[in-house]
Design a protein around this motif. Structure first.
Motif, PDB file in Angstrom:
ATOM      1  N   LEU A  22       5.888   2.625  -5.669  1.00  0.00           N
ATOM      2  CA  LEU A  22       4.667   2.835  -4.896  1.00  0.00           C
ATOM      3  C   LEU A  22       4.731   4.206  -4.245  1.00  0.00           C
ATOM      4  N   ARG A  23       3.608   4.894  -4.227  1.00  0.00           N
ATOM      5  CA  ARG A  23       3.493   6.173  -3.525  1.00  0.00           C
ATOM      6  C   ARG A  23       2.240   6.119  -2.692  1.00  0.00           C
ATOM      7  N   GLY A  24       2.288   6.764  -1.536  1.00  0.00           N
ATOM      8  CA  GLY A  24       1.092   6.784  -0.716  1.00  0.00           C
ATOM      9  C   GLY A  24       1.307   7.486   0.603  1.00  0.00           C
ATOM     10  N   LEU A  41       8.342   4.669  -2.729  1.00  0.00           N
ATOM     11  CA  LEU A  41       9.116   3.442  -2.576  1.00  0.00           C
ATOM     12  C   LEU A  41       9.392   2.858  -3.954  1.00  0.00           C
ATOM     13  N   ASP A  42      10.673   2.725  -4.298  1.00  0.00           N
ATOM     14  CA  ASP A  42      11.073   2.039  -5.529  1.00  0.00           C
ATOM     15  C   ASP A  42      11.424   0.604  -5.155  1.00  0.00           C
ATOM     16  N   VAL A  43      10.884  -0.347  -5.903  1.00  0.00           N
ATOM     17  CA  VAL A  43      11.066  -1.765  -5.614  1.00  0.00           C
ATOM     18  C   VAL A  43      11.998  -2.365  -6.670  1.00  0.00           C
ATOM     19  N   ALA A  76       0.173   2.283   2.963  1.00  0.00           N
ATOM     20  CA  ALA A  76      -1.267   2.552   2.950  1.00  0.00           C
ATOM     21  C   ALA A  76      -2.095   1.275   3.075  1.00  0.00           C
ATOM     22  N   ASP A  77      -1.592   0.149   2.540  1.00  0.00           N
ATOM     23  CA  ASP A  77      -2.342  -1.106   2.600  1.00  0.00           C
ATOM     24  C   ASP A  77      -2.085  -1.902   3.880  1.00  0.00           C
ATOM     25  N   GLY A  78      -1.281  -1.347   4.798  1.00  0.00           N
ATOM     26  CA  GLY A  78      -0.991  -2.013   6.058  1.00  0.00           C
ATOM     27  C   GLY A  78       0.295  -2.822   6.066  1.00  0.00           C
ATOM     28  N   THR A  79       0.921  -3.017   4.905  1.00  0.00           N
ATOM     29  CA  THR A  79       2.197  -3.733   4.835  1.00  0.00           C
ATOM     30  C   THR A  79       3.241  -2.979   5.646  1.00  0.00           C
ATOM     31  N   ALA A 106       5.243  -5.166  -5.513  1.00  0.00           N
ATOM     32  CA  ALA A 106       5.197  -4.274  -6.663  1.00  0.00           C
ATOM     33  C   ALA A 106       4.553  -4.909  -7.880  1.00  0.00           C
ATOM     34  N   ALA A 107       3.910  -6.032  -7.676  1.00  0.00           N
ATOM     35  CA  ALA A 107       3.319  -6.757  -8.816  1.00  0.00           C
ATOM     36  C   ALA A 107       2.164  -6.000  -9.419  1.00  0.00           C
TER      37      ALA A 107
END
Length: 107
Positions: A22-24, A41-43, A76-79, A106-107
């Protein structure tokens, strides 16, 4: 937990694998401050949990001199993810999640 921490499944241990990245743009909360950051972020998933590691870029001069090594990364999504910070300088830092990541991240 990055790729170097994978374990041999032949010994009954948990093997981790990269399941997403994920990038943001987000925010890093630490102490009484909150700074804007760009994150990567690598999951990683294993049999028992999902973890992550990555990097932050942003104006972290105050963090670099503070001695603080734990924060909360708001994606970015609030997590929100509690992170252990390392390699901190005025331009960024590296991090690892301090616990399991939320399911489906990461789904």
């Amino acid at each position: 937990m990055g790729p170097a921490s994978g374990r041999d499944s032949h010994r009954g241990k948990d093997t981790v694998r990269l399941v997403g990245s994920l990038r943001g743009e987000g925010r890093l909360a630490w102490g009484a401050r909150e700074d804007p950051v760009a994150y990567q972020l690598d999951v990683y998933a294993g049999r028992s949990r999902v973890t992550g590691s990555g990097s932050l870029d942003g104006p972290l001069q105050a963090l670099a001199g503070s001695g603080v090594r734990v924060g909360v990364l708001r994606l970015a999504d609030g997590t929100e993810i509690e992170v252990a910070l390392s390699d901190i300088d005025g331009q960024g830092a590296m991090f690892e999640s301090r616990g399991p990541l939320p399911p489906g991240l990461a789904a």
